[in-house]
Design an enzyme around this catalytic site. Structure first.
Site, PDB file in Angstrom:
ATOM      1  N   GLU A  93      37.710  27.353  27.697  1.00  0.00           N
ATOM      2  CA  GLU A  93      37.274  26.889  26.387  1.00  0.00           C
ATOM      3  C   GLU A  93      38.472  26.962  25.457  1.00  0.00           C
ATOM      4  O   GLU A  93      39.034  28.034  25.241  1.00  0.00           O
ATOM      5  CB  GLU A  93      36.142  27.759  25.832  1.00  0.00           C
ATOM      6  N   ASP A 140      32.234  31.762  13.251  1.00  0.00           N
ATOM      7  CA  ASP A 140      33.152  32.706  13.883  1.00  0.00           C
ATOM      8  C   ASP A 140      33.336  33.962  13.042  1.00  0.00           C
ATOM      9  O   ASP A 140      33.331  33.920  11.805  1.00  0.00           O
ATOM     10  CB  ASP A 140      34.513  32.043  14.113  1.00  0.00           C
TER      11      ASP A 140
END
Length: 263
Positions: free
Chosen positions: A49, A60
């Site tokens: 990823e 995040d």
């Protein structure tokens, strides 16, 4: 059949779980992140990823937010992230690469141009966290038409009424977010994750990979044991942020991969 399906088919035939590693493109600089990316397969990573740095990464936590800031301050762009994939493909044409991030950089580049470049670079899948199923016409459907898997996130709050919408048009695998909140948060618990993975797998018919809250080889083994694989991101990003040589970061990645593969 693409690289992602091929990889999960191979792992399934071998009775093994997938280990997926997330790194931020361009963190702490282009050369180190590329060297780290190129070393991931030999460290046991089954799917890479690759994060696209963005100025407002709302899903995040601090670790990945800071990684994105470092990358942007170092001059990382979407074009340079695509160039990382091209450089990786010079030596590796089999490991699946999933680009993960937010829609704005893709929108700014133009969807058609981005997808053309992504296919040519060798990208296999996309995880775009701020595009819900209601916006499938924006990117999901064009990506699938171009041969790129569009991977959705399911969460502990994805109930029976919402799950069909999440699974519609999803391909490659389903990414199950094991805890509520942002990346790098609370530790994942296999006892809570297992039933949810079974529910999603039954309805979607796709591999289910679990991420968020996995930081150790033991946790990777435990979570992979109740899923088709696990994802580690923040722990790897944090290790890479310490200034250690790439070889030491890859040794840490290998310990996580070994844990997942023991499941």
């Amino acid at each position: 059949m693409g690289r992602i399906s091929d990889r999960f088919d191979t792992l399934g035939a071998e009775g093994r779980r997938a280990f997926v590693a997330y790194i931020m493109g361009g963190d702490p600089d282009y050369d180190q992140s590329l060297a780290l990316m190129k070393g991931l397969p030999s460290a046991g990573v089954d799917v890479v990823e690759l994060g696209m740095p963005f100025t407002d990464p709302m899903a995040d936590g601090p670790t990945i937010q800071l990684a994105g800031q470092r990358a942007l301050e170092g001059g990382q762009t979407l074009e340079k992230t695509l160039q990382m994939v091209r450089a990786f493909r010079e030596d590796d044409d089999t490991t699946p690469i999933v680009m993960m991030g937010y829609y704005n950089p893709i929108y700014s580049r133009g969807v058609d141009r981005f997808l053309k470049d992504a296919v040519e670079a060798g990208i296999d899948g996309l995880i775009i966290v701020d595009l819900p199923p209601e916006e499938d016409d924006e990117l999901c459907l064009p990506a699938k038409a171009a041969g790129i898997d569009f991977i959705r996130l399911a969460t502990p709050t994805t109930d029976a009424a919402r799950l069909p919408a999440v699974l519609t048009n999803t391909s490659g695998f389903v990414y199950y977010v094991s805890v509520t909140g942002i990346t790098g948060g609370a530790a994942a618990q296999a006892s809570e994750v297992g039933p949810e993975v079974a529910r999603i797998r039954e309805q979607g018919g796709l591999p289910v990979v679990v991420g968020f809250g996995i930081r150790t080889p033991e946790a990777a083994e435990e979570i992979a044991g109740v899923a088709d694989g696990c994802v580690v991101g923040s722990a790897i990003v944090a290790e890479n942020a310490t200034g250690k040589p790439v070889e030491e970061v890859l040794a840490f990645v290998k310990s996580l991969a070994d844990g997942a593969h023991r499941a």
